[in-house]
Design a protein around this motif. Structure first.
Motif, short mmCIF file in Angstrom:
data_model
loop_
_atom_site.label_atom_id
_atom_site.label_comp_id
_atom_site.label_asym_id
_atom_site.label_seq_id
_atom_site.Cartn_x
_atom_site.Cartn_y
_atom_site.Cartn_z
N SER A 166 0.85 -1.18 0.00
CA SER A 166 0.00 0.00 0.00
C SER A 166 0.89 1.23 0.00
O SER A 166 2.07 1.17 0.37
CB SER A 166 -0.91 0.01 1.23
OG SER A 166 -0.13 0.27 2.40
N GLU A 169 2.25 1.84 3.49
CA GLU A 169 3.33 0.92 3.85
C GLU A 169 4.63 1.34 3.17
O GLU A 169 5.71 1.32 3.78
CB GLU A 169 2.98 -0.50 3.43
CG GLU A 169 1.92 -1.19 4.28
CD GLU A 169 1.58 -2.56 3.74
OE1 GLU A 169 1.72 -3.54 4.50
OE2 GLU A 169 1.18 -2.66 2.55
N ARG A 196 1.34 3.06 -9.59
CA ARG A 196 0.13 2.44 -9.05
C ARG A 196 -0.23 1.19 -9.84
O ARG A 196 -0.17 1.18 -11.06
CB ARG A 196 -1.04 3.43 -9.07
CG ARG A 196 -0.89 4.56 -8.08
CD ARG A 196 -2.18 5.39 -7.99
NE ARG A 196 -2.07 6.43 -6.98
CZ ARG A 196 -2.32 6.25 -5.68
NH1 ARG A 196 -2.70 5.05 -5.25
NH2 ARG A 196 -2.19 7.25 -4.83
N THR A 199 -3.50 -3.43 -6.79
CA THR A 199 -3.58 -3.70 -5.35
C THR A 199 -2.69 -2.80 -4.50
O THR A 199 -2.53 -3.04 -3.30
CB THR A 199 -3.21 -5.17 -5.07
OG1 THR A 199 -1.90 -5.44 -5.60
CG2 THR A 199 -4.22 -6.10 -5.71
N GLY A 200 -2.09 -1.76 -5.08
CA GLY A 200 -1.25 -0.87 -4.31
C GLY A 200 -0.27 -0.13 -5.19
O GLY A 200 -0.65 0.37 -6.26
#
Length: 325
Positions: A166, A169, A196, A199-200
Motif C-alpha cells: 500500500s 506501507e 500504481r 492492489t497498491g
C-alpha cells in the motif's frame, strides 16, 4: 514557476525523464537529485529561485521515471556522469549551471571537472564535489565485491513480480530507511518514485542501487586537489548543520573530510568559492526551502558571475561563438 513540463530524452538504454520550469530561452540550470530520490526533490525550491532561468531536473537512470540499467550491469559512478553529458547534449546546452543535492552534488562536481568549459556555476546542497576515501580505504574492494554479488542475486530474482505494498506501507518503509526525510517530503518523492497497480504501488527505482557506497567513486585527497584545480566554475557549497557528513552514515560525526574539502576549495578557487552553513537537516531544501533559496538566488544573480561571463575561459576548448547557452 509553479508550472512545469515533463521531458523524455532518448538514450541508448531507453530514456531519461526530467521536469522543467521556466522558459527554454532562459539561462539553463541542470538540477541533480540525491541518491534514491528523484526530480521531485526540487519541487519546493525551484519556485523560489530567479524566474528568468530555465531549470531542468532529471531523474538519474534507475530513479523516478527514467529507464533502468540494462540486465546484468552493475551501477558505476561514471555512468551517472556520462548520462548527465547525454542529457545536456540532448538539450543542446553548451554552457549551464548545476544545482546538485547530495549524490547529485558528487555527480555535478565530477562533471564540472571533466567538462570544465561547460559549467558556469556549481551549487552543492549538503554535498561535496567528491567522496573522499578518508574513511573508506579498507572497504573499497569489499564494496566492489558486494556490488557484483548483489547484482547477481537480483538477476536470479528478476523473474519474480515486483513487491506490491500500500502507499502508506511504502511511505513508512521509506521513512524508516531515511530518518531525515520527513513524511511530507516522502510523499512528494513517492509521487514520482512509485507506480500504481491494482492492489497498491510498486517502487520505480532500480534495486541494484540499494547501497550508495557500492557504486560511489572514492577519491584520494591528492586527486581531489588535482581535480579541483581543473574547475572553471564558480562554486557554492551550502552545508546543512544537521545534515550528513559522509557517504557512510556511521561516519556522520566525522567532519574532517568536509573541513578538508572546504579548505581546499577556498585555497584553490579563492573568490570563486562561497561556503554557507544553514540550520536544517539533509533535506533542508525540501523541508525549509526558504533557508537556502535566498543564498542560491544571490549566487546565481551575482555581479561576479556577469563579470566572469565577459572574460574568456583560459583553458576552454570551444570557440567563443559556441560558448553561449
Amino acid at each position: 514557476m509553479g508550472l512545469f513540463s515533463e521531458l523524455k530524452l532518448a538514450v541508448p538504454w531507453g530514456h531519461i525523464a526530467a521536469k522543467a520550469w521556466g522558459s527554454p530561452k532562459g539561462r539553463p540550470v541542470l538540477c541533480l537529485h540525491g541518491w534514491l530520490d528523484n526530480a521531485n526533490s526540487f519541487d519546493r525550491l525551484i519556485p523560489l529561485l530567479p524566474r528568468d532561468l530555465y531549470y531542468v531536473a532529471m531523474d538519474f537512470r534507475g530513479h523516478g521515471l527514467s529507464s533502468h540499467f540494462g540486465p546484468g550491469l552493475c551501477c558505476h559512478f561514471q555512468n551517472f556522469v556520462s548520462e548527465t553529458r547525454r542529457v545536456v547534449e540532448a538539450l543542446k546546452w553548451k554552457r549551464f549551471s548545476i544545482l546538485g543535492h547530495s549524490f547529485g552534488g558528487f555527480v555535478g562536481g565530477m562533471f564540472s571537472c571533466v567538462f570544465p568549459e561547460m559549467v558556469d556555476e556549481l551549487i552543492m546542497l549538503d554535498s561535496l564535489p567528491f567522496a573522499l576515501d578518508t574513511n573508506e580505504v579498507d572497504n573499497l574492494l569489499t564494496y566492489k565485491r558486494k556490488a557484483i554479488e548483489h547484482t547477481l542475486q537480483l538477476d536470479a530474482a528478476a523473474k519474480k513480480p515486483p513487491r506490491v505494498l500500500s502507499l502508506e506501507e511504502t511511505l513508512q518503509r521509506l521513512l524508516k530507511a531515511n530518518t531525515q526525510l520527513g513524511e511530507e517530503c516522502g510523499k512528494i518523492l513517492l509521487q514520482r518514485g512509485t507506480t500504481r497497480v491494482a492492489t497498491g504501488v510498486v517502487m520505480n527505482r532500480d534495486r541494484r542501487m540499494d547501497l550508495l557506497e557500492h557504486c560511489m567513486e572514492f577519491v584520494s585527497r591528492e586527486r581531489a586537489v588535482l581535480f579541483i584545480k581543473k574547475l572553471q566554475a564558480r562554486v557554492l557549497l551550502i552545508k546543512a548543520l544537521q545534515g550528513y557528513y559522509d557517504v557512510r552514515r556511521e561516519n556522520d560525526n566525522k567532519k574532517e573530510p568536509v573541513v578538508f574539502m572546504v579548505d581546499t576549495l577556498k585555497s584553490v578557487l579563492k573568490e570563486r568559492f562561497q561556503y554557507v552553513e544553514v540550520p536544517g537537516n539533509h533535506y533542508v531544501h525540501m523541508q525549509q526551502p526558504n533557508r537556502v533559496a535566498g543564498v542560491v538566488s544571490s549566487f546565481l544573480e551575482s555581479e561576479d558571475r556577469l563579470q566572469a561571463q565577459l572574460e574568456p575561459l583560459a583553458s576552454a576548448t570551444q570557440t567563443p561563438s559556441s560558448q553561449g547557452p
